[in-house]
Scaffold this active site. Structure first.
Site, PDB file in Angstrom:
ATOM      1  N   SER A 113     -71.827 -10.253  14.147  1.00 30.97           N
ATOM      2  CA  SER A 113     -72.463 -11.391  14.800  1.00 30.97           C
ATOM      3  C   SER A 113     -72.633 -11.815  16.641  1.00 30.97           C
ATOM      4  CB  SER A 113     -71.411 -12.462  14.138  1.00 30.97           C
ATOM      5  OG  SER A 113     -71.712 -14.093  14.997  1.00 30.97           O
ATOM      6  N   HIS A 114     -71.311 -12.539  17.343  1.00 29.49           N
ATOM      7  CA  HIS A 114     -70.808 -12.430  18.143  1.00 29.49           C
ATOM      8  C   HIS A 114     -70.038 -11.425  18.974  1.00 29.49           C
ATOM      9  CE1 HIS A 114     -67.919 -15.081  15.477  1.00 29.49           C
ATOM     10  NE2 HIS A 114     -67.326 -14.235  16.447  1.00 29.49           N
ATOM     11  N   ASP A 278     -76.225 -16.150  19.076  1.00 27.21           N
ATOM     12  CA  ASP A 278     -75.418 -15.174  19.620  1.00 27.21           C
ATOM     13  C   ASP A 278     -76.084 -14.006  18.628  1.00 27.21           C
ATOM     14  OD1 ASP A 278     -75.645 -15.828  16.587  1.00 27.21           O
ATOM     15  OD2 ASP A 278     -73.700 -15.059  15.830  1.00 27.21           O
ATOM     16  N   ASP A 280     -76.432 -12.382  15.986  1.00 31.98           N
ATOM     17  CA  ASP A 280     -77.552 -12.212  14.811  1.00 31.98           C
ATOM     18  C   ASP A 280     -78.403 -13.481  14.463  1.00 31.98           C
ATOM     19  OD1 ASP A 280     -75.594 -13.323  13.979  1.00 31.98           O
ATOM     20  OD2 ASP A 280     -75.635 -12.687  12.280  1.00 31.98           O
ATOM     21  N   ASP A 282     -78.130 -16.530  14.201  1.00 36.26           N
ATOM     22  CA  ASP A 282     -77.056 -16.952  13.698  1.00 36.26           C
ATOM     23  C   ASP A 282     -76.625 -19.113  13.561  1.00 36.26           C
ATOM     24  OD1 ASP A 282     -74.534 -16.062  13.624  1.00 36.26           O
ATOM     25  OD2 ASP A 282     -74.524 -16.165  11.618  1.00 36.26           O
ATOM     26  N   ARG A 283     -76.158 -18.389  15.180  1.00 39.09           N
ATOM     27  CA  ARG A 283     -74.787 -19.832  15.828  1.00 39.09           C
ATOM     28  C   ARG A 283     -75.959 -20.311  16.828  1.00 39.09           C
ATOM     29  NH1 ARG A 283     -69.179 -18.494  16.636  1.00 39.09           N
ATOM     30  NH2 ARG A 283     -68.494 -17.368  14.666  1.00 39.09           N
ATOM     31  N   LYS A 377     -77.518 -20.113   8.400  1.00 42.85           N
ATOM     32  CA  LYS A 377     -77.242 -20.910   9.708  1.00 42.85           C
ATOM     33  C   LYS A 377     -77.978 -20.345  10.196  1.00 42.85           C
ATOM     34  CE  LYS A 377     -73.391 -18.253  11.428  1.00 42.85           C
ATOM     35  NZ  LYS A 377     -71.081 -18.524  11.224  1.00 42.85           N
TER      36      LYS A 377
HETATM   37  C1  G1P Z   1     -65.786 -17.562  12.469  1.00 37.47           C
HETATM   38  C2  G1P Z   1     -65.790 -18.828  12.277  1.00 37.47           C
HETATM   39  C3  G1P Z   1     -66.754 -19.144  10.969  1.00 37.47           C
HETATM   40  C4  G1P Z   1     -67.708 -18.916  10.431  1.00 37.47           C
HETATM   41  C5  G1P Z   1     -68.064 -16.950  11.099  1.00 37.47           C
HETATM   42  C6  G1P Z   1     -68.803 -16.647  10.782  1.00 37.47           C
HETATM   43  O1  G1P Z   1     -65.429 -17.030  10.840  1.00 37.47           O
HETATM   44  O2  G1P Z   1     -64.550 -19.896  12.440  1.00 37.47           O
HETATM   45  O3  G1P Z   1     -66.996 -20.287  10.876  1.00 37.47           O
HETATM   46  O4  G1P Z   1     -68.879 -18.793   9.752  1.00 37.47           O
HETATM   47  O5  G1P Z   1     -66.948 -16.790  12.489  1.00 37.47           O
HETATM   48  O6  G1P Z   1     -69.847 -16.509  12.030  1.00 37.47           O
HETATM   49  P1  G1P Z   1     -63.953 -17.018  11.384  1.00 37.47           P
HETATM   50  O7  G1P Z   1     -63.054 -16.341  12.844  1.00 37.47           O
HETATM   51  O8  G1P Z   1     -62.880 -17.876  11.925  1.00 37.47           O
HETATM   52  O9  G1P Z   1     -63.099 -16.877   9.972  1.00 37.47           O
HETATM   53 ZN    ZN Z   2     -73.436 -15.127  14.243  1.00 39.10          ZN
END
Ligand code: G1P
Ligand code: ZN
Length: 544
Positions: A113-114, A278, A280, A282-283, A377
């Site tokens: 992800s990010h 982000d 991937d 989704d954000r 998302k």
């Molecule tokens: C974080 C975000 C959560 C999201 C997840 C995946 O998880 O807080 O809302 O669904 O990334 O993108 P966390 O690191 O808080 O467990």
């Molecule tokens: Zn992501």
């Protein structure tokens, strides 16, 4: 078939987190590490003989190598077909679209992800089921159980590599590998959902925008949809070429990491609309000229304005938000007579609600918004939803947000992250809080009175599964809240997240600086949690 059975030993750290398994690249590159996890997935999802799998990722370092390994394992395990995004690229929402549209058995998405990418940074892998959504806990628990007892995995000994660079079909020991256009099916769906003509007209009349793809996966999607199809000027998409290391930056769409965009939107040269996505895809972050829209407000505003979007008009079944997300969407749901749901953090908890037609829109404070069009998302979807509202209402982002607050009240909101805390200290903070909140109700902290406090436990209304320890909540009688949670996605030490929210209905108090408006909650949370004594930290690492 040239299947080889490889003997292996379990690793003890393959428990999937909030969104799949994430570790440093070097960790994943240990002999058998990726293979053990993939075999554990295949062993936990039912009979895979003759089934079709979707495979792709956010293009980060190790994506392509991992794809070659997974293809060989899919073949050896009996899949008959794998659909792979060209160059190994599939955004998380696009993978969800393809799983649903092609009715595949499931999909493997390679992404952290990010989190940053590169040889010394993060890699990740997650499994999505046939509804296109993240595997629910009963599957991730089964995968974890397998990783603890695995003794062998299956892999084809075919030494040739599949060419991922061109669309086409290949044979891998009897399994078909189809390299597909990464963008096509996703763009078609967006076209069905939104009024592209109205958005194109608005843009042709001079509306300007900037989309920051952050050197990550949404570049090709955004260029095709925003520039090619909707006519935004060339260059409206910045950082649009996916890089294996995301240009050395955090592909995390918030004001801290998307700072180029943030500077632009708060400058005299600001376009009318700004957004970022982000790693991937989704954000999303939504910014207007001189105004940042919190993700929690964004969910509320999309819900309140769904009538402007033909595909959603009169079709909102309900709205769900993760527990730490502000209650702004609850206010809208109340007024519109919609059901609203509060789930634990993580998109996987929305899946059952959407599958059961309980909710249409979902969101998380962590820059995630989406709908039942898929089961993830969806960053660009949120951008298009906003553009469609702007095209229909013909007002600025700031006007829309301010009018929203006037009508529904303003939920001031902020999240403070304390990153890379020693795991033991972070666990101690949570353990102490867990004890403390048992006796806080009706007590006063500062000028505020506690109305409830607990460790959030969720019972899924569809399958009655119970998820415990989802975050410590302290709610006050004036509607304010403080929430403490440990991140389930980090890869080094622990990250403590503290979420703050207060609710304001007096129009005279609606334009305060956010941290100022939340200052009493911030001070009291640091005291209640003994943060300084237990972790040595006095300042958050990242504030969003
Ligand atoms: C974080 C975000 C959560 C999201 C997840 C995946 O998880 O807080 O809302 O669904 O990334 O993108 P966390 O690191 O808080 O467990
Ligand atoms: Zn992501």
């Amino acid at each position: 078939m040239p299947v080889t059975t490889i003997t292996t030993c379990p690793f003890d750290d393959q428990k999937p987190g909030t969104s799949g398994l994430r570790k440093k690249v070097k960790h994943f590159q240990q002999t058998h590490y990726l293979e053990n996890f993939v075999q554990s997935i295949f062993a936990s999802i039912g009979d895979v003989q003759g089934k079709t799998l979707v495979l792709g990722g956010d293009g980060r370092y190790y994506n392509k190598q991992a794809i070659q390994i997974i293809l060989k394992m899919a073949s050896a395990n009996g899949f008959s077909r794998v659909l792979v995004g060209q160059n190994g690229i599939l955004s998380t929402p696009a993978a969800s679209v393809i799983i649903r549209k092609k009715q595949t058995f499931g999909g493997i998405i390679l992404s952290a992800s990010h989190n940053p990418g590169g040889p010394d940074e993060d890699f990740g892998i997650k499994y999505n089921t046939s509804n296109g959504g993240p595997a629910p806990e009963k599957i991730t628990d089964a995968i974890y159980a397998k990783t603890k007892e695995i003794s062998q995995y299956l892999i084809s000994d075919n030494s040739s590599e599949i060419d991922l660079s061109q669309p086409g079909t290949h044979d891998l020991d009897g399994m078909t590998v189809e390299i597909i256009d990464s963008v096509h099916d996703y763009a078609l769906l967006m076209h069905e959902l939104f009024d592209f003509t109205a958005i194109r007209d608005m843009i042709s009349q001079g509306f300007t925008l900037c989309f920051d793809a952050m050197h990550a996966v949404t570049g090709p999607y955004a260029v095709e949809i925003l520039e090619n199809q909707l006519g935004a000027a060339k260059g409206s998409v910045i950082n649009g070429i996916p890089k294996e290391d995301f240009g050395g930056e955090h592909p995390d769409p918030n004001l801290v990491h998307a700072h180029h965009l943030a500077e632009l939107m708060f400058s005299p040269q600001s376009p009318d609309f700004g957004a970022a996505s982000d790693g991937d895809g989704d954000r999303n972050m939504i910014v207007g000229n001189n105004i940042f829209v919190t993700p929690s407000d964004s969910l509320a505003i999309l819900t309140a304005n769904a009538e402007h979007i033909p595909a959603y008009k009169g079709k909102i079944l309900g709205v769900a938000r993760s527990m730490p997300t502000s209650q702004a969407s609850d206010q809208v749901a109340k007024k519109l007579g919609l059901d609203s749901y509060e789930t634990p953090t993580g998109w996987k908890f929305f899946g059952n609600l959407m599958d059961a037609d309980k909710v249409t829109l979902c969101g998380e404070e962590s820059f995630g918004t989406g709908s039942s069009h898929i089961r993830e998302k969806d960053g660009l979807w949120a951008v298009l939803f906003w553009l469609n509202i702007l095209a229909s209402r013909k007002e600025s982002v700031a006007d829309i947000v301010h009018k929203h607050w006037q009508e529904f009240g303003r939920n001031y909101y902020s999240r403070h992250d304390y990153e890379a805390i020693e795991t033991k200290a972070a666990n101690q903070v949570m353990a102490n809080l867990r004890e403390k909140v048992k006796n806080l109700s009706n007590t006063k902290i500062g000028s505020l009175t506690v109305s409830y406090s607990d460790d959030f436990c969720y019972t899924d209304p569809i399958d009655n599964s119970v998820s415990e320890h989802q975050g410590i909540r302290i709610g006050f009688t004036n509607g304010s809240r403080v929430i403490f949670r440990l991140s389930g996605t980090g890869t080094s030490g622990a990250t403590l997240r503290i979420y703050y929210e207060s609710y304001e209905t007096n129009p005279d108090n609606m334009h305060q600086e956010t941290q100022q408006a939340l200052s009493e909650l911030i001070t009291l949370s640091v005291e209640v949690s003994d943060l300084k004594a237990l972790t040595g930290r006095t300042e958050a690492t990242v504030i969003t």
